[in-house]
Design an enzyme around this catalytic site. Structure first.
Site: not given
Length: 415
Positions: A166, A307, A318, A339, A344, A403
């Site tokens: 991502c 994010h 985060e 998002k 996403h 990831f």
């Protein structure tokens, strides 16, 4: 020996294909008006793994590309070509007479052409002795989009692909900045593309606990960044590209400047295959490196695009990292995540969210974090919720975390 000052890097063109449709205007209009592009997944083979999604419906690539291009490319390459075309036209750059050896491309993607791979797999399962398409490899390989863009524009400089989950397009933009600053290139087309609507990929994300499998009756509200009742991410698709040039070259040709790419930081959590570090250690490193390269202090940032994918572990990590970086200043800094509106877009996330940041600087409008009805206890205190907020911003930080512990942070500055 005195260290030479790095060249300033600016954005002169932007283009996007998002779940809202083709083009920047439809994307920005949807965001600022608080619309959601998330809907119930229609295809039965996909809906069992992802009940809702942010798919781009009714796109006919033949309206934008030749029959040969469509025949020889996977969907992510098609999306890339369409988004890049808008960005290049928007930049107003005239390639005639330019040294194409000094123009390059960086693309971020999490997976590459998974739809082509899926189709080939089905063919082999149904008929193991039948040959698959000779184009399977060239269509599915992760660098297919960068290769197609290079051929489209004749760019003979670097054509790099970043597959850092991502964080991929945040990394692609940041690394492009370095190439420009070092004087290796004069122009970079940087961004990302993703389309994960393949049963095996969605099934994998589901097994990893990343996908939202239930939510409110209103399925358009299933993506819930920072909300207490969030259940996971909603998969989206799209492509977004930015034209990056040195400030001197852009001004000399009279280009429109959207903003300056002032800072970039990247890191790895070195913690887990999928889960973020619970205290946001890697995220802190990326943000602090971005601030350092921009020559800024945390209190100089006046807006953060988070994010925030609506996964409990990701949002919490985060939030903690933002608290560590900004401290007491965080209470005065507006924070949002787009998002909730578009889901996403994985490898596209850093690029499309950078475009959102640039448009916020240009317009003085911060899009809302949709569906955050009850912010959790760790959420940033100054979340932009419910509706857009009018506020002039000059220095913006945007985060992309993925990831494998991949982290990328970019800082955009008004020019």
């Amino acid at each position: 020996m005195t260290k030479s000052k790095a060249k300033r890097v600016v954005v002169t063109g932007i283009g996007a294909v998002t779940p809202f449709g083709v083009g920047i205007p439809v994307f920005w209009d949807g965001l600022v008006n608080g619309q959601s592009a998330i809907k119930e997944t229609e295809e039965p083979e996909l809906s069992q793994w992802s009940p809702v999604s942010a798919e781009l419906k009714d796109l006919d690539p033949l309206q934008y590309l030749s029959k040969k291009q469509v025949r020889n490319t996977d969907r992510i390459t098609q999306l890339s070509l369409i988004a890049a075309q808008e960005a290049m036209e928007d930049s107003g750059v005239n390639l005639e007479g330019e040294d194409l050896r000094r123009m390059g491309i960086t693309v971020g993607t999490g997976y590459g052409g998974v739809q082509t791979l899926g189709e080939g797999t089905v063919q082999l399962v149904n008929n193991p002795k039948k040959r698959v398409s000779p184009r399977l490899l060239s269509k599915s390989i992760p660098n297919a989009a960068a290769s197609a863009l290079a051929m489209q524009y004749g760019f003979q400089g670097p054509a790099m692909t970043y597959t850092t989950a991502c964080a991929a397009s945040a990394n692609s933009i940041g690394e492009a900045m370095y190439m420009l600053q070092r004087g290796e290139v004069d122009l970079m087309l940087a961004g990302g593309a993703e389309s994960l609507f393949s049963p095996v990929i969605l099934a994998g994300l589901r097994s990893a606990g990343a996908i939202a499998m239930d939510g409110p009756e209103d399925k358009s509200a299933w993506s819930r960044p920072f909300d207490t009742n969030r259940k996971g991410m909603v998969a989206g698709e799209g492509a977004a590209f930015l034209v990056l040039e040195t400030y001197e070259k852009a001004v000399a040709r009279g280009a429109t400047l959207y903003g300056e790419l002032a800072g970039y930081g990247t890191s790895n959590d070195a913690y887990h295959e999928t889960a973020p570090h619970p205290n946001g250690d890697g995220a802190v490193i990326a943000m602090e490196r971005a601030l350092d390269t921009a020559g800024l202090q945390a209190h100089n940032i006046d807006y953060v695009n988070a994010h925030a994918t609506a996964t409990p572990a990701g949002d919490t990590a985060e939030s903690k990292s933002l608290q560590r970086v900004f401290g007491d200043d965080l209470a005065a800094i507006p924070v949002n995540s787009i998002k909730g509106a578009i889901g996403h877009l994985l490898g596209t996330a850093g690029a499309i969210e950078s475009i959102s940041c640039l448009l916020s600087m240009k317009s003085g409008i911060l899009p809302p974090t949709l569906n955050c009805d009850q912010p959790d206890s760790d959420a940033p205190p100054n979340l932009v919720r419910e509706r857009s907020k009018k506020q002039e911003v000059t220095s913006v930080l945007t985060n992309s975390f993925g990831f494998g512990g991949q982290n990328g942070s970019l800082i955009w500055r008004k020019v």
